[in-house]
Design an enzyme around this catalytic site. Structure first.
Site, PDB file in Angstrom:
ATOM      1  N   HIS A 149       0.848  -1.192   0.000  1.00 36.93           N
ATOM      2  CA  HIS A 149       0.000   0.000   0.000  1.00 36.93           C
ATOM      3  C   HIS A 149       0.881   1.238   0.000  1.00 36.93           C
ATOM      4  O   HIS A 149       2.109   1.149   0.098  1.00 36.93           O
ATOM      5  CB  HIS A 149      -0.968  -0.015   1.186  1.00 36.93           C
ATOM      6  CG  HIS A 149      -0.318   0.039   2.528  1.00 36.93           C
ATOM      7  ND1 HIS A 149       0.449  -0.996   3.038  1.00 36.93           N
ATOM      8  CD2 HIS A 149      -0.309   1.011   3.487  1.00 36.93           C
ATOM      9  CE1 HIS A 149       0.879  -0.670   4.238  1.00 36.93           C
ATOM     10  NE2 HIS A 149       0.443   0.544   4.533  1.00 36.93           N
ATOM     11  N   HIS A 152       1.324   3.864   2.017  1.00 36.58           N
ATOM     12  CA  HIS A 152       1.797   4.583   3.192  1.00 36.58           C
ATOM     13  C   HIS A 152       3.321   4.693   3.163  1.00 36.58           C
ATOM     14  O   HIS A 152       4.018   3.774   2.723  1.00 36.58           O
ATOM     15  CB  HIS A 152       1.329   3.898   4.475  1.00 36.58           C
ATOM     16  CG  HIS A 152      -0.068   4.284   4.859  1.00 36.58           C
ATOM     17  ND1 HIS A 152      -0.864   3.524   5.691  1.00 36.58           N
ATOM     18  CD2 HIS A 152      -0.823   5.378   4.535  1.00 36.58           C
ATOM     19  CE1 HIS A 152      -2.042   4.120   5.855  1.00 36.58           C
ATOM     20  NE2 HIS A 152      -2.038   5.242   5.168  1.00 36.58           N
ATOM     21  N   ASP A 167       5.801   4.474   5.234  1.00 33.29           N
ATOM     22  CA  ASP A 167       6.722   3.510   5.849  1.00 33.29           C
ATOM     23  C   ASP A 167       6.838   2.225   5.034  1.00 33.29           C
ATOM     24  O   ASP A 167       7.598   1.322   5.410  1.00 33.29           O
ATOM     25  CB  ASP A 167       6.309   3.192   7.293  1.00 33.29           C
ATOM     26  CG  ASP A 167       4.896   2.638   7.415  1.00 33.29           C
ATOM     27  OD1 ASP A 167       4.034   3.017   6.604  1.00 33.29           O
ATOM     28  OD2 ASP A 167       4.656   1.823   8.333  1.00 33.29           O
ATOM     29  N   HIS A 168       6.133   2.178   3.901  1.00 35.59           N
ATOM     30  CA  HIS A 168       6.226   1.020   3.010  1.00 35.59           C
ATOM     31  C   HIS A 168       6.773   1.374   1.627  1.00 35.59           C
ATOM     32  O   HIS A 168       7.099   0.466   0.859  1.00 35.59           O
ATOM     33  CB  HIS A 168       4.856   0.355   2.861  1.00 35.59           C
ATOM     34  CG  HIS A 168       4.344  -0.253   4.129  1.00 35.59           C
ATOM     35  ND1 HIS A 168       4.352  -1.609   4.378  1.00 35.59           N
ATOM     36  CD2 HIS A 168       3.831   0.329   5.248  1.00 35.59           C
ATOM     37  CE1 HIS A 168       3.851  -1.839   5.588  1.00 35.59           C
ATOM     38  NE2 HIS A 168       3.529  -0.676   6.134  1.00 35.59           N
ATOM     39  N   HIS A 177      -7.584  -1.988   5.514  1.00 39.20           N
ATOM     40  CA  HIS A 177      -6.749  -0.931   6.088  1.00 39.20           C
ATOM     41  C   HIS A 177      -7.372   0.421   5.741  1.00 39.20           C
ATOM     42  O   HIS A 177      -8.396   0.493   5.056  1.00 39.20           O
ATOM     43  CB  HIS A 177      -5.320  -1.067   5.550  1.00 39.20           C
ATOM     44  CG  HIS A 177      -4.315  -0.249   6.293  1.00 39.20           C
ATOM     45  ND1 HIS A 177      -4.283  -0.165   7.668  1.00 39.20           N
ATOM     46  CD2 HIS A 177      -3.283   0.539   5.856  1.00 39.20           C
ATOM     47  CE1 HIS A 177      -3.290   0.614   8.033  1.00 39.20           C
ATOM     48  NE2 HIS A 177      -2.674   1.070   6.959  1.00 39.20           N
ATOM     49  N   ASP A 186      -0.605  -3.857   5.561  1.00 32.95           N
ATOM     50  CA  ASP A 186      -1.194  -3.543   6.839  1.00 32.95           C
ATOM     51  C   ASP A 186      -2.667  -3.928   6.790  1.00 32.95           C
ATOM     52  O   ASP A 186      -3.351  -3.693   5.807  1.00 32.95           O
ATOM     53  CB  ASP A 186      -1.091  -2.061   7.128  1.00 32.95           C
ATOM     54  CG  ASP A 186       0.324  -1.598   7.420  1.00 32.95           C
ATOM     55  OD1 ASP A 186       1.246  -2.433   7.378  1.00 32.95           O
ATOM     56  OD2 ASP A 186       0.523  -0.398   7.651  1.00 32.95           O
ATOM     57  N   HIS A 230       6.170  -5.593  11.982  1.00 33.59           N
ATOM     58  CA  HIS A 230       5.486  -4.299  11.929  1.00 33.59           C
ATOM     59  C   HIS A 230       5.046  -3.874  13.330  1.00 33.59           C
ATOM     60  O   HIS A 230       3.902  -3.507  13.570  1.00 33.59           O
ATOM     61  CB  HIS A 230       4.282  -4.401  10.971  1.00 33.59           C
ATOM     62  CG  HIS A 230       3.771  -3.077  10.499  1.00 33.59           C
ATOM     63  ND1 HIS A 230       2.758  -2.404  11.144  1.00 33.59           N
ATOM     64  CD2 HIS A 230       4.111  -2.299   9.448  1.00 33.59           C
ATOM     65  CE1 HIS A 230       2.483  -1.284  10.502  1.00 33.59           C
ATOM     66  NE2 HIS A 230       3.299  -1.192   9.459  1.00 33.59           N
TER      67      HIS A 230
END
Length: 314
Positions: A62, A64, A66-67, A139, A210, A268
């Site tokens: 996805h 976000h 942090d990914h 999510h 997530d 995570h």
């Protein structure tokens, strides 16, 4: 198939954990596949035993930060290192536009081909050795989990037995390896199953992050050798997990148990579970293990060799 955890923290890095990324090493084809690419992933690769020159596929769950914040830097560094091999990138809608904007505003030019694939539920890649399918997770933004499936392989071919039977080497050996029946000019008939050891059942890996607990995660994890599942919060923080659509340790364990998986890695983790905090990661492990005993906590640079299956262990 070797799994290497390159980042196991959620949201932001900590002193001991980088943000999300997992590498799958396929030594028989000298390839590395990457799952998510948080900021600093290329530094983690440099600190590991993995070679970025073998990177061939990147799967993003996805959008976000942090990914994905490490993706552009990694791709640019691969180009500066002289990479010439194509890299295929799979992810949700918006990923290609994000990379195009990064390239345009940073004036980055790649010396090698990059192909971005916008995924839809179902199969996103397959060849003679592996297939990868994805499914939507639950999510705050569109997110996809992935399942990597290794194709079944014939068991070890007994060459000595074939020679002793007077079967000439060449194409007939290939047919026997595939389990076929052959007939020699003298009329003798042989069956491939009599010359091959136990069939090797393809291994399965599920990567789910997530997400909160959802049926799609269970299906992706069905009969998996390894489930890698997010565990942002402890069971005590279940209300917060529902608010933010993240999983607790017990939710991850429930997915693995319901799916009949063989092993679960939690990853995570919220930075709130840092060493010396009131609630530590060991507590998350205890919560999950009470439901699914074959659970481990992932940590950065943990390597895990996925064991092979045979008909007797499948």
């Amino acid at each position: 198939m070797q799994i290497t955890f390159l980042g196991t923290s959620s949201g932001v890095p900590t002193r001991s954990r980088n943000v999300s990324s997992v590498a799958l090493r396929l030594p028989q084809r000298a390839e590395i596949w990457l799952f998510d690419c948080g900021e600093g992933t290329q530094h983690q690769l440099l600190r590991s035993e993995l070679k970025s020159s073998q990177l061939r596929r990147i799967f993003i769950t996805h959008m976000h930060g942090d990914h994905i914040f490490g993706l552009m830097g990694l791709l640019a560094s691969c180009g500066l290192a002289g990479n010439t091999e194509r890299i295929d990138i799979y992810g949700p809608a918006g990923l290609e536009e994000y990379l195009q904007a990064c390239r345009r505003y940073s004036q980055t030019h790649f010396s090698y081909p990059i192909q971005v694939h916008t995924v839809q539920p179902g199969e996103v890649f397959s060849d003679q050795d592996y297939s990868v399918v994805c499914a939507p997770l639950k999510h705050r933004v569109p997110a996809f989990g992935y399942r990597i499936q290794e194709c079944d392989r014939p068991g070890r071919f007994d060459t000595d037995k074939a020679i002793s039977m007077g079967i000439p080497a060449g194409p007939l050996y290939g047919r026997l390896k595939r389990g076929e029946r052959i007939t020699l000019p003298d009329g003798r008939t042989f069956f491939g199953q009599d010359f091959c050891g136990p069939k090797e059942i393809g291994r399965k890996i599920a990567y789910c992050t997530d997400t909160i607990y959802c049926p799609e995660a269970v299906e992706l994890s069905r009969d998996a050798d390894v489930v890698i599942h997010e565990s942002t919060f402890s069971h005590q923080e279940a209300e917060l997990a529902y608010q933010r659509l993240h999983s607790t340790s017990t939710m991850a364990a429930q997915v693995a148990q319901a799916a009949g998986a063989k092993k679960l890695f939690l990853t995570h983790f919220s930075p709130r579970y840092a060493p010396n905090s009131a609630t530590g990661l060991q507590e998350l492990l205890t919560e999950a293990s009470a439901i699914f005993p074959h659970t481990e906590l992932a940590y950065d640079f943990l390597n895990y060799q996925v064991p092979r299956r045979t008909l007797t262990t499948a």
